[in-house]
Design a protein around this motif. Structure first.
Motif, mmCIF file in Angstrom:
data_model
loop_
_atom_site.group_PDB
_atom_site.id
_atom_site.type_symbol
_atom_site.label_atom_id
_atom_site.label_comp_id
_atom_site.label_asym_id
_atom_site.label_seq_id
_atom_site.Cartn_x
_atom_site.Cartn_y
_atom_site.Cartn_z
ATOM 1 N N LEU A 213 0.845 -1.183 0.000
ATOM 2 C CA LEU A 213 0.000 0.000 0.000
ATOM 3 C C LEU A 213 0.886 1.240 0.000
ATOM 4 N N ALA A 214 0.412 2.291 -0.651
ATOM 5 C CA ALA A 214 1.150 3.555 -0.654
ATOM 6 C C ALA A 214 0.161 4.703 -0.594
ATOM 7 N N ARG A 215 0.611 5.819 -0.033
ATOM 8 C CA ARG A 215 -0.202 7.034 -0.044
ATOM 9 C C ARG A 215 0.712 8.218 -0.351
ATOM 10 N N LEU A 216 0.095 9.319 -0.783
ATOM 11 C CA LEU A 216 0.844 10.514 -1.150
ATOM 12 C C LEU A 216 0.955 11.513 -0.015
ATOM 13 N N ASP A 217 -0.104 11.669 0.772
ATOM 14 C CA ASP A 217 -0.169 12.736 1.772
ATOM 15 C C ASP A 217 -0.353 12.184 3.177
ATOM 16 N N PRO A 218 0.201 12.862 4.186
ATOM 17 C CA PRO A 218 0.893 14.158 4.111
ATOM 18 C C PRO A 218 2.278 14.076 3.472
ATOM 19 N N THR A 219 2.900 12.899 3.513
ATOM 20 C CA THR A 219 4.139 12.655 2.783
ATOM 21 C C THR A 219 4.047 11.239 2.213
ATOM 22 N N PRO A 220 4.776 10.933 1.141
ATOM 23 C CA PRO A 220 4.711 9.579 0.581
ATOM 24 C C PRO A 220 5.091 8.525 1.620
ATOM 25 N N GLN A 221 4.226 7.542 1.777
ATOM 26 C CA GLN A 221 4.392 6.507 2.794
ATOM 27 C C GLN A 221 4.005 5.158 2.197
ATOM 28 N N TYR B 106 -3.367 5.948 -12.598
ATOM 29 C CA TYR B 106 -2.419 6.750 -13.368
ATOM 30 C C TYR B 106 -2.164 8.099 -12.715
ATOM 31 N N HIS B 107 -3.201 8.692 -12.128
ATOM 32 C CA HIS B 107 -2.990 9.951 -11.399
ATOM 33 C C HIS B 107 -2.066 9.728 -10.216
ATOM 34 N N PHE B 108 -2.318 8.661 -9.466
ATOM 35 C CA PHE B 108 -1.528 8.387 -8.252
ATOM 36 C C PHE B 108 -0.072 8.105 -8.598
ATOM 37 N N THR B 109 0.172 7.192 -9.522
ATOM 38 C CA THR B 109 1.550 6.822 -9.841
ATOM 39 C C THR B 109 2.299 7.968 -10.507
ATOM 40 N N ALA B 110 1.605 8.776 -11.319
ATOM 41 C CA ALA B 110 2.255 9.939 -11.927
ATOM 42 C C ALA B 110 2.676 10.937 -10.855
ATOM 43 N N GLU B 111 1.805 11.174 -9.882
ATOM 44 C CA GLU B 111 2.137 12.130 -8.819
ATOM 45 C C GLU B 111 3.279 11.610 -7.955
ATOM 46 N N LEU B 112 3.300 10.306 -7.691
ATOM 47 C CA LEU B 112 4.377 9.743 -6.881
ATOM 48 C C LEU B 112 5.726 9.887 -7.589
#
Length: 261
Positions: A118-126, A225-231
């Protein structure tokens, strides 16, 4: 309820509150009720589940349940420490699995995942561990012989010659549950003696990361695609030319992490 797809061998329906995915060729049905946050999985014959489904069970339900909280299932191996780690990304055969699993035999970096996390973008990539398993190709056993006695089973149908091992509890001291993501790394098999890292443009990393993840999340193409592009935009990206000796690859990743803020 609107049907999205069809996907190969399955159909997905989603009306904003209820999601259904029917995979008749596999004898499987997934359902998730967003209002009650209950998920359901039905399989015609559990004995027919492949090692890939046993290694990462219910990943579709995890995606549906956690996406509203900012988490997404990604196709990546992860290694690191509490201070930070890297996601190893790439298609099958890139070398990310053996690179990640080799840290189980060392004393430095620990394993978060060998294939899906699992991964998330905010508050920081985790990154967060979702599964405690590994898939070993037959030709890996010569370099990772300690896995031989832990093989649970082989799958010679989807991708010939891969075996499944469950890492808990034997390797619990070498596993890590979560870490801040410091970089994305694309391994490349070269057969050379020394490992070598070089910076990679974010676009090159996205062209690998996006497609390799989206095939596992039917109906979530735009989100993925939005998530992986932003990461890939937020994190430094690298290519790792792999050495023949797995320990040298782990040393290269550890040196990279120590150089990053």
């Amino acid at each position: 309820m609107e049907f999205v797809g069809p996907q190969v061998g399955s159909e997905l329906a989603w009306d904003g509150a209820l999601a259904l995915m029917d995979a008749p060729t596999d004898g499987q049905l997934f359902a998730y009720d967003r209002s009650s946050r209950h998920g359901y999985f039905w399989v015609e014959d559990a004995g027919q589940l492949s090692i890939y489904e046993r290694a990462a069970p219910l990943q579709t339900l995890f995606h549906w349940a956690l996406r509203e909280f900012g988490w997404q299932v990604v196709h990546a191996a992860g290694v690191g420490t509490e201070a930070g780690g890297v996601l190893l990304i790439g298609a099958t055969g890139a070398g990310k699995f053996i690179t990640a699993l080799s840290c189980l035999a060392g004393d430095g970096l620990r394993l978060l995942s060998d294939d899906k996390c699992l991964a998330r973008l905010d508050p920081t990539p985790q990154a967060f561990a979702a599964f405690s398993s590994g898939k070993i190709k037959a030709d890996m056993l010569a370099r990772l012989p300690h896995f031989r006695e832990k093989l649970w089973g082989w799958d010679d149908h989807v991708k010939a010659g891969k075996g499944l091992v469950f890492l808990h509890p034997d390797y619990v001291g070498r596993l890590i549950a979560t870490f801040p993501i410091k970089a994305l790394v694309i391994p490349r098999v070269t057969g050379q003696a020394e490992a070598a890292l070089r910076p990679l443009p974010p676009g090159d990393a996205f062209r690998v990361f996006g497609p390799s993840t989206v095939i596992w999340l039917p109906g979530a193409e735009a989100d993925n695609y939005h998530f992986t592009a932003e990461l890939t935009r937020r994190l430094p990206c690298y290519q790792l030319d792999l050495a023949l000796e797995p320990a040298r690859n782990m040393a290269a990743v550890q040196n990279l992490l120590e150089s990053l803020p």
